[in-house]
Write an enzyme that holds these catalytic residues in place. Structure first.
Site, PDB file in Angstrom:
ATOM      1  N   GLU A  56       0.846  -1.197   0.000  1.00 22.49           N
ATOM      2  CA  GLU A  56       0.000   0.000   0.000  1.00 22.49           C
ATOM      3  C   GLU A  56       0.877   1.241   0.000  1.00 22.49           C
ATOM      4  OE1 GLU A  56      -2.869   0.094   3.272  1.00 22.49           O
ATOM      5  OE2 GLU A  56      -2.747   2.279   3.289  1.00 22.49           O
ATOM      6  N   ARG A 113       0.491  10.280   0.781  1.00 22.52           N
ATOM      7  CA  ARG A 113       0.864  11.309   1.754  1.00 22.52           C
ATOM      8  C   ARG A 113       2.040  12.131   1.271  1.00 22.52           C
ATOM      9  NH1 ARG A 113       0.559   7.556   7.145  1.00 22.52           N
ATOM     10  NH2 ARG A 113      -1.311   6.505   6.415  1.00 22.52           N
ATOM     11  N   LYS A 130     -10.779  -1.848   6.768  1.00 24.14           N
ATOM     12  CA  LYS A 130      -9.590  -1.570   7.561  1.00 24.14           C
ATOM     13  C   LYS A 130     -10.054  -1.201   8.969  1.00 24.14           C
ATOM     14  CE  LYS A 130      -5.846   1.872   7.655  1.00 24.14           C
ATOM     15  NZ  LYS A 130      -4.776   2.427   6.813  1.00 24.14           N
TER      16      LYS A 130
HETATM   17  C1  3PG Z   1      -1.903   3.736   8.223  1.00 23.34           C
HETATM   18  O1  3PG Z   1      -2.079   4.642   7.453  1.00 23.34           O
HETATM   19  O2  3PG Z   1      -2.439   2.640   8.067  1.00 23.34           O
HETATM   20  C2  3PG Z   1      -1.035   3.962   9.406  1.00 23.34           C
HETATM   21  O3  3PG Z   1      -0.419   5.194   9.380  1.00 23.34           O
HETATM   22  C3  3PG Z   1      -0.026   2.914   9.577  1.00 23.34           C
HETATM   23  O4  3PG Z   1       0.133   2.833  10.910  1.00 23.34           O
HETATM   24  P1  3PG Z   1       1.548   2.545  11.571  1.00 23.34           P
HETATM   25  O5  3PG Z   1       2.501   3.585  11.054  1.00 23.34           O
HETATM   26  O6  3PG Z   1       1.273   2.675  13.054  1.00 23.34           O
HETATM   27  O7  3PG Z   1       1.945   1.152  11.180  1.00 23.34           O
END
Ligand code: 3PG
Length: 214
Positions: free
Chosen positions: A48, A52, A136
């Site tokens: 994924e 950003r 999700k």
């Molecule tokens: C996301 O967008 O799914 C999260 O920012 C990922 O979370 P993590 O950085 O805590 O793994």
């Protein structure tokens, strides 16, 4: 089968490829191909790429075109324009941290399989009402973690989740042990420092370690 059911089936197949979906923030598009190759070599095909950074769409394009075995998806999709742009770039699945009516309407009009986010029973029920069985669960650790997800499985046993947010190697198994967890997502497979140092073998090793979770 309805269009949404077949797209949800595609999401299920993508989440079944490996126990972890790496959530990747790409600062420079030229990192995308070696980074994705390292993940695929380590046994993690579904990736994924989050929207950003300005480099994200170019990264998705490059991975889709050049990395054999990768199933590149787009993350942090916040509006319909982003969904369409990512689909055009070659993303094969799309993920959002939550869901809005506008975005769900847009997803109905696009072929790209879509994984919306939910953090509560009401949000999950709203998605179920629209035909979503896979979602999700975000931000997993901050909204009760694996125990919360286990509890949601009582009244909502048909739903399957990709739990994301605060998950890493140490706690991933708590989620993967649950019957309603299809996979976990996380950024720990692609640490900023490793990407900055182009240490692709470190990323491949993290991917291998993640595959061994199940
Ligand atoms: C996301 O967008 O799914 C999260 O920012 C990922 O979370 P993590 O950085 O805590 O793994």
């Amino acid at each position: 089968m309805s269009a949404i059911a077949s797209r949800q089936q595609a999401i299920a197949a993508t989440l079944a490829l490996a126990p972890v979906v790496p959530v990747v923030v790409v600062e420079s598009a030229r990192d995308a191909v070696p980074l994705a190759r390292a993940l695929v070599a380590g046994g993690i095909p579904a990736i994924e790429v989050t929207l950003r950074t300005p480099a994200a769409l170019e990264a998705i394009r490059a991975i889709a075109a050049e990395v054999e075995g990768a199933v590149v998806g787009v993350g942090t999709v916040l509006d319909a324009t982003q969904l369409a742009a990512a689909e055009r770039a070659g993303a094969r699945f799309a993920v959002s941290p939550g869901a809005t009516r506008t975005l769900l309407d847009a997803a109905d009009d696009h072929a790209i399989p879509y994984l919306p986010g939910a953090a509560t029973a009401s949000e999950a029920m709203a998605l179920l009402e629209r035909g979503y069985t896979h979602m999700k669960f975000f931000p997993a650790e901050n909204v009760g973690g694996a125990p919360a997800l286990r509890s949601l499985g009582g009244p909502l046993p048909t739903l399957r989740f990709c739990a994301t947010g605060g998950i890493a190697l140490a706690n991933a198994r708590d989620y993967l042990a649950l019957p309603n967890v299809a996979a976990v997502g996380g950024s720990w497979l692609t640490p900023k420092a490793a990407v900055a140092a182009a240490d692709w073998s470190a990323i491949e090793a993290l991917a291998r370690e993640a595959v061994a979770l199940r």
